[in-house]
Design an enzyme around this catalytic site. Structure first.
Site, PDB file in Angstrom:
ATOM      1  N   ASP A  84      -3.100 -10.883   8.774  1.00  0.00           N
ATOM      2  CA  ASP A  84      -2.936  -9.852   8.074  1.00  0.00           C
ATOM      3  C   ASP A  84      -4.894  -9.860   8.419  1.00  0.00           C
ATOM      4  O   ASP A  84      -5.416 -10.129   8.114  1.00  0.00           O
ATOM      5  CB  ASP A  84      -2.541 -10.282   6.332  1.00  0.00           C
ATOM      6  CG  ASP A  84      -3.270  -8.962   5.322  1.00  0.00           C
ATOM      7  OD1 ASP A  84      -2.716  -7.447   6.027  1.00  0.00           O
ATOM      8  OD2 ASP A  84      -3.340  -9.165   3.778  1.00  0.00           O
ATOM      9  N   ASP A 105      -6.821  -5.715  12.860  1.00  0.00           N
ATOM     10  CA  ASP A 105      -7.772  -4.978  12.155  1.00  0.00           C
ATOM     11  C   ASP A 105      -9.128  -4.559  12.407  1.00  0.00           C
ATOM     12  O   ASP A 105     -10.495  -5.093  12.110  1.00  0.00           O
ATOM     13  CB  ASP A 105      -8.083  -5.487  10.516  1.00  0.00           C
ATOM     14  CG  ASP A 105      -9.202  -4.527   9.786  1.00  0.00           C
ATOM     15  OD1 ASP A 105      -9.618  -3.442  10.665  1.00  0.00           O
ATOM     16  OD2 ASP A 105      -9.298  -4.849   8.635  1.00  0.00           O
ATOM     17  N   ASN A 231       0.461  -8.255  -2.386  1.00  0.00           N
ATOM     18  CA  ASN A 231      -0.364  -9.573  -2.443  1.00  0.00           C
ATOM     19  C   ASN A 231      -1.484  -9.664  -4.202  1.00  0.00           C
ATOM     20  O   ASN A 231      -0.234 -11.171  -4.882  1.00  0.00           O
ATOM     21  CB  ASN A 231      -1.341 -10.191  -1.849  1.00  0.00           C
ATOM     22  CG  ASN A 231      -2.486 -11.278  -1.245  1.00  0.00           C
ATOM     23  OD1 ASN A 231      -1.945 -11.848  -2.159  1.00  0.00           O
ATOM     24  ND2 ASN A 231      -3.696 -11.315  -0.784  1.00  0.00           N
TER      25      ASN A 231
HETATM   26  P1  13P Z   1      -3.545  -6.299  -2.843  1.00  0.00           P
HETATM   27  O1  13P Z   1      -3.653  -7.307  -2.978  1.00  0.00           O
HETATM   28  O2  13P Z   1      -3.593  -4.835  -3.183  1.00  0.00           O
HETATM   29  O3  13P Z   1      -1.199  -5.684  -3.414  1.00  0.00           O
HETATM   30  O4  13P Z   1      -3.328  -5.757  -1.146  1.00  0.00           O
HETATM   31  C1  13P Z   1      -2.236  -6.252  -0.278  1.00  0.00           C
HETATM   32  C2  13P Z   1      -2.849  -6.285   1.604  1.00  0.00           C
HETATM   33  O5  13P Z   1      -2.515  -4.406   1.428  1.00  0.00           O
HETATM   34  C3  13P Z   1      -2.552  -7.208   1.961  1.00  0.00           C
HETATM   35  O6  13P Z   1      -3.568  -6.444   3.302  1.00  0.00           O
END
Ligand code: 13P
Length: 287
Positions: A84, A105, A231
């Protein structure tokens, strides 16, 4: 099955639902996401930020843990292990460690550099059958040290990045990592519609899935969003249930301080968030 995210997202895109990316932080998180996915026969993407990988002992440790839990619990649904918000170096290291999907990214880099590096990562990953996500614009808020201003994606830049052959595309459309403020204006569906038009129909990714109302989720899916990242919502549910357990003094009774007991209410609360998200995103029984 540990697989790239490509096929599961193409299927979701075609059939009009979204696959959840649930970010993992430790063994409990990994186990609960795998088990709920199997229980609801849903495909899933395990999101691993560079910070979370560092915490868990590096990319190779993460891969070993996921692989062993996956085999131990006889997981049959498609599972992708996805970096991520990867940096250029992080993307290469996660690929070498066996991740099945990579987000590079480059949204904070000058655009030409984002484009050139995305191209290179796509070539590297595709030669190993690994899927790639790229980003233009930036997601507001902070995700594990990655801070974004929340600028909306530029359409010409989106078109060029999508044309590199990435498998999925994340664009800033007013979404924010972490909880949304009271005065949040909501997702910008006009920008999303334009992005869908210029990116040639590839699956789109919605970051910041915590706290987006159901009707906005449905509209985003109808406009080509096939992956939604969550998340913070699990973390909040975990913390609230753990707080309740301790405030009720349960850690002081019998062997309530045993980490396997202490972490249980939080883990169960986080598992319920995953069930709710799979249901909302429409991925139940789609494995
Ligand atoms: P949140 O923590 O707002 O749910 O976003 C998670 C996310 O986009 C991980 O890349």
């Amino acid at each position: 099955m540990l697989v790239s995210a490509r096929e599961m997202l193409l299927k979701a895109h075609k059939e009009g639902y979204a696959v959840a990316q649930i970010n993992i932080n430790n063994l409990e998180w990994t186990k609960l996401v795998l088990q709920v996915s199997e229980e609801l026969k849903s495909p899933v993407i395990l999101g691993v930020s560079e910070g979370a990988a560092k915490y868990m002992g590096g990319f190779r440790t993460v891969m070993a843990m996921v692989r062993e839990l996956h085999d131990h619990f006889n997981i049959t649904v498609p599972v992708a292990v996805h970096l991520d918000h990867g940096t250029y170096e992080g993307a290469k290291a996660a690929l070498a460690a066996g991740f099945t999907s990579i987000m590079f990214d480059g949204s904070s880099l000058p655009f030409d550099e984002n484009l050139a590096k995305t191209k290179e990562i796509v070539e590297l990953c595709h030669s190993k059958g690994v899927s790639v996500e790229a980003e233009v614009g930036s997601i507001g808020g902070e995700e594990d040290g990655v801070v974004g201003t929340g600028e909306l994606a530029d359409l010409e830049e989106s078109r060029q990045i999508a044309a590199t052959g990435v498998d999925m595309f994340a664009a800033g459309i007013g979404n924010i990592h972490g909880p949304y403020p009271e005065n949040w204006k909501g997702l910008d569906f006009d920008v999303l519609r334009d992005i869908q038009r210029v990116t040639g129909g590839i699956p789109l990714v919605l970051h910041g899935g915590t706290g987006i109302p159901g009707d906005m989720i449905q509209e985003a899916i109808s406009l080509g969003v096939s992956k939604i990242n969550v998340n913070t919502e699990l973390q909040l549910a975990f913390a609230a249930a753990t707080r309740k357990y301790i405030e009720e003094g349960k850690d002081l009774k019998s062997k309530g301080y045993d980490p396997r007991k202490l972490l249980k209410p939080g883990t169960e609360a986080a598992a319920q968030v995953v069930r709710d998200k799979f249901t909302l995103f429409g991925s139940v029984n789609k494995a």
